[in-house]
Design a protein around this motif. Structure first.
Motif, PDB file in Angstrom:
ATOM      1  N   ASN A  90       0.848  -1.190   0.000  1.00 34.04           N
ATOM      2  CA  ASN A  90       0.000   0.000   0.000  1.00 34.04           C
ATOM      3  C   ASN A  90       0.885   1.243   0.000  1.00 34.04           C
ATOM      4  OD1 ASN A  90      -1.942   1.934   0.189  1.00 34.04           O
ATOM      5  ND2 ASN A  90      -2.532   1.467   2.281  1.00 34.04           N
ATOM      6  N   PRO A  91       1.143   1.824  -1.175  1.00 33.39           N
ATOM      7  CA  PRO A  91       2.026   2.980  -1.259  1.00 33.39           C
ATOM      8  C   PRO A  91       1.312   4.323  -1.073  1.00 33.39           C
ATOM      9  CG  PRO A  91       1.478   2.254  -3.447  1.00 33.39           C
ATOM     10  CD  PRO A  91       0.807   1.301  -2.492  1.00 33.39           C
ATOM     11  N   VAL A  92       0.100   4.301  -0.543  1.00 25.94           N
ATOM     12  CA  VAL A  92      -0.685   5.528  -0.414  1.00 25.94           C
ATOM     13  C   VAL A  92      -0.710   5.983   1.044  1.00 25.94           C
ATOM     14  CG1 VAL A  92      -2.950   6.585  -0.777  1.00 25.94           C
ATOM     15  CG2 VAL A  92      -2.095   4.865  -2.381  1.00 25.94           C
ATOM     16  N   TYR A  93      -0.324   7.247   1.250  1.00 26.77           N
ATOM     17  CA  TYR A  93      -0.340   7.871   2.570  1.00 26.77           C
ATOM     18  C   TYR A  93      -1.084   9.196   2.450  1.00 26.77           C
ATOM     19  CZ  TYR A  93       3.197   4.496   3.908  1.00 26.77           C
ATOM     20  OH  TYR A  93       3.859   3.327   4.172  1.00 26.77           O
ATOM     21  N   ASP A  94      -2.037   9.410   3.333  1.00 25.13           N
ATOM     22  CA  ASP A  94      -2.828  10.649   3.302  1.00 25.13           C
ATOM     23  C   ASP A  94      -3.390  10.901   1.908  1.00 25.13           C
ATOM     24  OD1 ASP A  94      -2.355  11.157   6.023  1.00 25.13           O
ATOM     25  OD2 ASP A  94      -0.489  12.202   5.568  1.00 25.13           O
ATOM     26  N   VAL A  95      -3.944   9.894   1.303  1.00 27.43           N
ATOM     27  CA  VAL A  95      -4.592   9.868  -0.016  1.00 27.43           C
ATOM     28  C   VAL A  95      -3.661  10.167  -1.199  1.00 27.43           C
ATOM     29  CG1 VAL A  95      -6.880  10.398   0.937  1.00 27.43           C
ATOM     30  CG2 VAL A  95      -5.493  12.263  -0.012  1.00 27.43           C
ATOM     31  N   LYS A  96      -2.370  10.201  -0.978  1.00 31.65           N
ATOM     32  CA  LYS A  96      -1.427  10.435  -2.075  1.00 31.65           C
ATOM     33  C   LYS A  96      -0.395   9.314  -2.100  1.00 31.65           C
ATOM     34  CE  LYS A  96       1.713  13.913  -3.937  1.00 31.65           C
ATOM     35  NZ  LYS A  96       1.671  13.529  -5.272  1.00 31.65           N
ATOM     36  N   GLY A  97      -0.159   8.784  -3.281  1.00 27.16           N
ATOM     37  CA  GLY A  97       0.847   7.745  -3.434  1.00 27.16           C
ATOM     38  C   GLY A  97       2.251   8.302  -3.299  1.00 27.16           C
ATOM     39  N   ILE A  98       3.155   7.470  -2.786  1.00 28.03           N
ATOM     40  CA  ILE A  98       4.561   7.856  -2.718  1.00 28.03           C
ATOM     41  C   ILE A  98       5.206   7.573  -4.078  1.00 28.03           C
ATOM     42  CG2 ILE A  98       4.697   7.508  -0.235  1.00 28.03           C
ATOM     43  CD1 ILE A  98       6.042   4.795  -0.766  1.00 28.03           C
ATOM     44  N   ASP A  99       6.448   7.959  -4.236  1.00 28.95           N
ATOM     45  CA  ASP A  99       7.131   7.829  -5.514  1.00 28.95           C
ATOM     46  C   ASP A  99       7.954   6.551  -5.609  1.00 28.95           C
ATOM     47  OD1 ASP A  99       6.140  10.277  -6.415  1.00 28.95           O
ATOM     48  OD2 ASP A  99       7.823  11.380  -5.549  1.00 28.95           O
ATOM     49  N   MET A 100       8.221   6.157  -6.852  1.00 28.80           N
ATOM     50  CA  MET A 100       9.036   4.984  -7.174  1.00 28.80           C
ATOM     51  C   MET A 100      10.077   5.434  -8.202  1.00 28.80           C
ATOM     52  SD  MET A 100       9.832   1.854  -6.780  1.00 28.80           S
ATOM     53  CE  MET A 100       8.580   1.351  -5.628  1.00 28.80           C
ATOM     54  N   TRP A 101      11.104   4.601  -8.394  1.00 28.84           N
ATOM     55  CA  TRP A 101      12.172   4.887  -9.342  1.00 28.84           C
ATOM     56  C   TRP A 101      12.431   3.672 -10.209  1.00 28.84           C
ATOM     57  CZ3 TRP A 101      11.762   6.430  -4.404  1.00 28.84           C
ATOM     58  CH2 TRP A 101      11.827   7.799  -4.171  1.00 28.84           C
ATOM     59  N   ALA A 102      12.773   3.926 -11.463  1.00 34.25           N
ATOM     60  CA  ALA A 102      13.151   2.871 -12.399  1.00 34.25           C
ATOM     61  C   ALA A 102      14.458   3.287 -13.064  1.00 34.25           C
ATOM     62  CB  ALA A 102      12.068   2.664 -13.451  1.00 34.25           C
ATOM     63  N   ALA A 103      15.378   2.350 -13.185  1.00 32.13           N
ATOM     64  CA  ALA A 103      16.677   2.651 -13.775  1.00 32.13           C
ATOM     65  C   ALA A 103      17.081   1.547 -14.737  1.00 32.13           C
ATOM     66  CB  ALA A 103      17.739   2.797 -12.686  1.00 32.13           C
ATOM     67  N   GLY A 104      17.695   1.963 -15.813  1.00 30.85           N
ATOM     68  CA  GLY A 104      18.192   1.010 -16.788  1.00 30.85           C
ATOM     69  C   GLY A 104      18.305   1.666 -18.145  1.00 30.85           C
ATOM     70  N   ASP A 105      18.701   0.888 -19.137  1.00 32.50           N
ATOM     71  CA  ASP A 105      18.857   1.441 -20.469  1.00 32.50           C
ATOM     72  C   ASP A 105      17.826   0.906 -21.454  1.00 32.50           C
ATOM     73  OD1 ASP A 105      19.876  -1.095 -20.661  1.00 32.50           O
ATOM     74  OD2 ASP A 105      21.883  -0.472 -21.236  1.00 32.50           O
ATOM     75  N   SER A 106      16.809   0.195 -20.962  1.00 36.59           N
ATOM     76  CA  SER A 106      15.747  -0.309 -21.829  1.00 36.59           C
ATOM     77  C   SER A 106      14.495   0.547 -21.661  1.00 36.59           C
ATOM     78  CB  SER A 106      15.417  -1.765 -21.480  1.00 36.59           C
ATOM     79  OG  SER A 106      14.209  -2.149 -22.112  1.00 36.59           O
ATOM     80  N   ALA A 107      14.146   1.270 -22.692  1.00 37.64           N
ATOM     81  CA  ALA A 107      12.938   2.100 -22.649  1.00 37.64           C
ATOM     82  C   ALA A 107      11.697   1.225 -22.455  1.00 37.64           C
ATOM     83  CB  ALA A 107      12.829   2.933 -23.921  1.00 37.64           C
ATOM     84  N   LYS A 108      11.684   0.057 -23.083  1.00 39.22           N
ATOM     85  CA  LYS A 108      10.548  -0.856 -22.962  1.00 39.22           C
ATOM     86  C   LYS A 108      10.384  -1.325 -21.516  1.00 39.22           C
ATOM     87  CE  LYS A 108       8.969  -5.465 -24.383  1.00 39.22           C
ATOM     88  NZ  LYS A 108       9.297  -6.644 -25.198  1.00 39.22           N
ATOM     89  N   ALA A 109      11.461  -1.748 -20.891  1.00 45.10           N
ATOM     90  CA  ALA A 109      11.394  -2.242 -19.516  1.00 45.10           C
ATOM     91  C   ALA A 109      10.999  -1.132 -18.553  1.00 45.10           C
ATOM     92  CB  ALA A 109      12.732  -2.860 -19.110  1.00 45.10           C
ATOM     93  N   LYS A 110      11.525   0.080 -18.767  1.00 44.13           N
ATOM     94  CA  LYS A 110      11.156   1.184 -17.891  1.00 44.13           C
ATOM     95  C   LYS A 110       9.687   1.560 -18.062  1.00 44.13           C
ATOM     96  CE  LYS A 110      14.841   3.752 -18.725  1.00 44.13           C
ATOM     97  NZ  LYS A 110      15.775   4.868 -18.648  1.00 44.13           N
ATOM     98  N   ALA A 111       9.160   1.454 -19.270  1.00 40.71           N
ATOM     99  CA  ALA A 111       7.733   1.732 -19.489  1.00 40.71           C
ATOM    100  C   ALA A 111       6.868   0.716 -18.751  1.00 40.71           C
ATOM    101  CB  ALA A 111       7.422   1.724 -20.979  1.00 40.71           C
ATOM    102  N   VAL A 112       7.258  -0.552 -18.778  1.00 40.19           N
ATOM    103  CA  VAL A 112       6.513  -1.595 -18.064  1.00 40.19           C
ATOM    104  C   VAL A 112       6.587  -1.345 -16.554  1.00 40.19           C
ATOM    105  CG1 VAL A 112       6.486  -4.059 -17.482  1.00 40.19           C
ATOM    106  CG2 VAL A 112       6.709  -3.336 -19.863  1.00 40.19           C
TER     107      VAL A 112
END
Length: 98
Positions: A57-79
């Motif tokens: 459950n990444p939602v606190y006070d009705v707002k989701g927290i942030d996530m990060w994606a790293a790599g060199d594949s645009a397709k994988a980062k989109a997924v």
């Protein structure tokens, strides 16, 4: 483990491991190990920067927290970005080469 999964060409592999204090010799990081062991897969590092309770459950006070994606594949980062949004994360910031 990746070798046991078989043919991964074109498939997205999300490295969600958090290997603090551990190295996957001879690779500098788990992401590099995943790319080397599944060279035809689309690899992205995502979901390793938060605890299990935030994945549930990444939602606190009705707002989701942030996530990060790293790599060199645009397709994988989109997924990874779409999956993060589906899970309730507010933003999935793009790090990496592309």
């Amino acid at each position: 483990m990746l070798r046991e999964l078989g043919h991964l060409a074109g498939k997205v592999v999300i490295d969600a491991t958090n290997s603090a204090g551990t190295r996957y010799e001879p690779y500098p990081t788990s992401f590099h190990a995943a790319r080397a062991l599944a060279p035809q897969a689309e690899v992205v590092k995502c979901s390793s920067s938060t605890g299990f309770e935030n994945m549930e459950n990444p939602v606190y006070d009705v707002k989701g927290i942030d996530m990060w994606a790293a790599g060199d594949s645009a397709k994988a980062k989109a997924v990874a970005t779409a999956l993060s949004a589906d899970l309730g994360f507010a933003n999935c910031y793009n790090f990496g080469v592309k």
